[in-house]
Motif scaffolding. Structure first.
Motif, PDB file in Angstrom:
ATOM      1  N   VAL A 186       0.835  -1.201   0.000  1.00  0.00           N
ATOM      2  CA  VAL A 186       0.000   0.000   0.000  1.00  0.00           C
ATOM      3  C   VAL A 186       0.867   1.248   0.000  1.00  0.00           C
ATOM      4  CG1 VAL A 186      -1.923  -1.163   1.152  1.00  0.00           C
ATOM      5  CG2 VAL A 186      -0.193   0.007   2.525  1.00  0.00           C
ATOM      6  N   TYR A 187       2.108   1.134   0.481  1.00  0.00           N
ATOM      7  CA  TYR A 187       3.067   2.235   0.478  1.00  0.00           C
ATOM      8  C   TYR A 187       4.036   2.126  -0.696  1.00  0.00           C
ATOM      9  CZ  TYR A 187       6.947   5.205   2.096  1.00  0.00           C
ATOM     10  OH  TYR A 187       7.935   6.144   2.176  1.00  0.00           O
ATOM     11  N   TRP A 188       4.575   0.926  -0.951  1.00  0.00           N
ATOM     12  CA  TRP A 188       5.655   0.760  -1.923  1.00  0.00           C
ATOM     13  C   TRP A 188       5.173   0.664  -3.363  1.00  0.00           C
ATOM     14  CZ3 TRP A 188      10.889   1.036  -1.571  1.00  0.00           C
ATOM     15  CH2 TRP A 188      11.405   1.237  -0.292  1.00  0.00           C
ATOM     16  N   ALA A 247      -1.484  -5.164 -13.681  1.00  0.00           N
ATOM     17  CA  ALA A 247      -2.442  -4.602 -12.729  1.00  0.00           C
ATOM     18  C   ALA A 247      -2.083  -3.151 -12.434  1.00  0.00           C
ATOM     19  CB  ALA A 247      -2.449  -5.415 -11.446  1.00  0.00           C
ATOM     20  N   ALA A 248      -3.098  -2.369 -12.125  1.00  0.00           N
ATOM     21  CA  ALA A 248      -2.925  -0.977 -11.711  1.00  0.00           C
ATOM     22  C   ALA A 248      -3.538  -0.810 -10.332  1.00  0.00           C
ATOM     23  CB  ALA A 248      -3.593  -0.028 -12.705  1.00  0.00           C
ATOM     24  N   GLY A 249      -2.944   0.057  -9.542  1.00  0.00           N
ATOM     25  CA  GLY A 249      -3.462   0.305  -8.205  1.00  0.00           C
ATOM     26  C   GLY A 249      -3.303   1.755  -7.816  1.00  0.00           C
ATOM     27  N   ALA A 250      -4.134   2.194  -6.877  1.00  0.00           N
ATOM     28  CA  ALA A 250      -4.070   3.570  -6.391  1.00  0.00           C
ATOM     29  C   ALA A 250      -4.418   3.591  -4.909  1.00  0.00           C
ATOM     30  CB  ALA A 250      -5.022   4.471  -7.172  1.00  0.00           C
ATOM     31  N   LEU A 296      -2.541  11.186  -3.345  1.00  0.00           N
ATOM     32  CA  LEU A 296      -2.761   9.981  -4.130  1.00  0.00           C
ATOM     33  C   LEU A 296      -1.437   9.343  -4.498  1.00  0.00           C
ATOM     34  CD1 LEU A 296      -4.752   8.211  -5.955  1.00  0.00           C
ATOM     35  CD2 LEU A 296      -4.256   9.853  -7.770  1.00  0.00           C
ATOM     36  N   ASP A 297      -1.352   8.015  -4.373  1.00  0.00           N
ATOM     37  CA  ASP A 297      -0.234   7.227  -4.908  1.00  0.00           C
ATOM     38  C   ASP A 297      -0.787   6.298  -5.981  1.00  0.00           C
ATOM     39  OD1 ASP A 297       1.195   8.380  -2.829  1.00  0.00           O
ATOM     40  OD2 ASP A 297       1.134   6.590  -1.565  1.00  0.00           O
ATOM     41  N   VAL A 298      -0.053   6.104  -7.073  1.00  0.00           N
ATOM     42  CA  VAL A 298      -0.504   5.216  -8.148  1.00  0.00           C
ATOM     43  C   VAL A 298       0.648   4.300  -8.554  1.00  0.00           C
ATOM     44  CG1 VAL A 298      -2.263   6.790  -9.045  1.00  0.00           C
ATOM     45  CG2 VAL A 298       0.069   6.937  -9.904  1.00  0.00           C
ATOM     46  N   GLY A 299       0.293   3.102  -9.030  1.00  0.00           N
ATOM     47  CA  GLY A 299       1.321   2.158  -9.430  1.00  0.00           C
ATOM     48  C   GLY A 299       0.854   1.176 -10.479  1.00  0.00           C
ATOM     49  N   GLY A 323       7.719  -3.217 -11.792  1.00  0.00           N
ATOM     50  CA  GLY A 323       6.790  -2.271 -11.193  1.00  0.00           C
ATOM     51  C   GLY A 323       7.171  -0.830 -11.440  1.00  0.00           C
ATOM     52  N   LEU A 324       6.178   0.041 -11.367  1.00  0.00           N
ATOM     53  CA  LEU A 324       6.355   1.486 -11.490  1.00  0.00           C
ATOM     54  C   LEU A 324       5.392   2.143 -10.529  1.00  0.00           C
ATOM     55  CD1 LEU A 324       7.524   3.997 -12.976  1.00  0.00           C
ATOM     56  CD2 LEU A 324       5.649   3.752 -14.617  1.00  0.00           C
ATOM     57  N   VAL A 325       5.880   3.105  -9.733  1.00  0.00           N
ATOM     58  CA  VAL A 325       5.021   3.772  -8.760  1.00  0.00           C
ATOM     59  C   VAL A 325       5.323   5.263  -8.737  1.00  0.00           C
ATOM     60  CG1 VAL A 325       6.617   3.362  -6.838  1.00  0.00           C
ATOM     61  CG2 VAL A 325       4.191   3.711  -6.365  1.00  0.00           C
ATOM     62  N   VAL A 326       4.282   6.054  -8.535  1.00  0.00           N
ATOM     63  CA  VAL A 326       4.405   7.494  -8.311  1.00  0.00           C
ATOM     64  C   VAL A 326       3.694   7.800  -7.003  1.00  0.00           C
ATOM     65  CG1 VAL A 326       3.980   9.815  -9.178  1.00  0.00           C
ATOM     66  CG2 VAL A 326       4.410   7.946 -10.785  1.00  0.00           C
TER      67      VAL A 326
END
Length: 325
Positions: free
Chosen positions: A51-53, A143-146, A184-187, A198-201
């Motif tokens: 949820v953080y990384w 998969a995409a997550g936010a 907001l965090d997105v990945g 993986g890719l996260v902002v």
């Protein structure tokens, strides 16, 4: 690539293009398992710390995960007019499609002012993040997550007449102002037969908080890419690279991390990693992390890590308890 996946990648690229350097809470402030691998975790994230990384990591992770995690670190270069400390703790609950989290991050920096009346500038930003993570499978392998968050921040800044940076960091406390913001965090996470990419902002909205003396401290937008590969059935190699630069206590920071995780025994896991700053003129000497886990009972695991290196790097430790099924 499906149209939905193309749109997600395009959106992330736009976010990266707009990233700007301001005041930072560094990426790897929290996450004992991740820090034990040197911070190479964006392409691994498969428990509730995702949820953080990397929120998208939940899609291919555990059916149920609960994490309680805490860590701390300090950087006190000998004879240097700057110093820093940071700490964080995380409570996360996750399933493959949904995560709930609360975490607290704290970062303090001390810098020389050049004034004889107040030799050092001390700034501190403490943030409390309450979030909900939603995950959507775009294809069988992508998969995409936010993570949507409410952030409560306490920002403090003042000039202090301390004799040394250590005194300014440890013995002075300055008044601050608090406020609440949305963030907001997105990945994205792609999964293949051999591993994951993986890719996260993080901190997409870059929430800013006013200090008691009228200054402003901001959570920087942070972007990181990572990959992991299974070398053997129970051994994994991972690497991460920051795609943006952050403002560190000794200059700009853009980290490269390389780590490994293995399970030599059914109850025991071991980790090691190295982290290197690739930006700026200082702090380029790598720091080393060592960590491990012990399965106390079934899916209940205890984690620990220690990070050490030159005095310009953050040296510290972390402990965590995880329930994974």
């Amino acid at each position: 690539m499906p149209a939905a996946a193309v749109r997600c990648v395009f959106t992330l690229c736009l976010l990266l293009a707009g990233a700007a350097a301001t005041q930072a809470q560094t990426f790897d402030t929290v996450g004992t398992r991740a820090q034990g691998m040197g911070g190479a975790f964006v392409g691994v994230a498969d428990d509730a710390s995702a949820v953080y990384w990397n929120p998208a990591g939940l899609a291919g992770g555990a059916f149920f995960s609960l994490v309680l995690d805490g860590s701390t670190g300090r950087a006190l270069p000998e004879g240097d007019p700057a110093a820093a400390s940071r700490s964080g703790w995380l409570l996360g609950l996750s399933t493959p499609a949904l995560g709930l989290s609360y975490y607290r991050l704290q970062a303090s920096t001390v810098r020389e002012t050049g004034s004889p009346e107040a030799a050092f500038r001390r700034e501190s930003l403490t943030t409390h993040h309450a979030g909900a993570t939603l995950v959507q499978s775009l294809t069988d392998r992508l998969a995409a997550g936010a993570t949507l968050k409410v952030v409560r921040g306490l920002a403090a800044g003042a000039d202090v007449p301390a004799g040394t940076p250590r005194e300014a960091l440890d013995e002075w406390d300055v008044a601050g102002r608090s406020g609440s913001r949305f963030d907001l965090d997105v990945g994205l996470m792609a999964t293949g037969a051999m591993g994951r990419i993986g890719l996260v902002v993080r901190n997409v909205a870059e929430p800013a908080f006013r200090t008691g003396d009228g200054g402003e401290l901001r959570l920087e937008r942070q972007a990181r890419a990572g990959a992991s590969i299974l070398l053997l059935q129970n051994w994994r190699l991972a690497s991460d690279l920051d795609l943006t630069r952050q403002s560190g206590p000794f200059g700009e920071v853009r980290e490269f991390a390389l780590g490994a995780e293995g399970q030599p025994h059914r109850r025991l896991a071991t980790r090691a990693g190295v982290r290197l700053n690739t930006a700026g003129d200082r702090g380029r000497t790598p720091s080393l992390s060592l960590g491990g886990s012990y399965a106390v009972l079934g899916g209940v695991q205890l984690d620990a890590q220690v990070t050490t290196g030159p005095d310009e790097t953050f040296r510290g430790w972390g402990v965590a308890a995880r329930v994974v099924f």
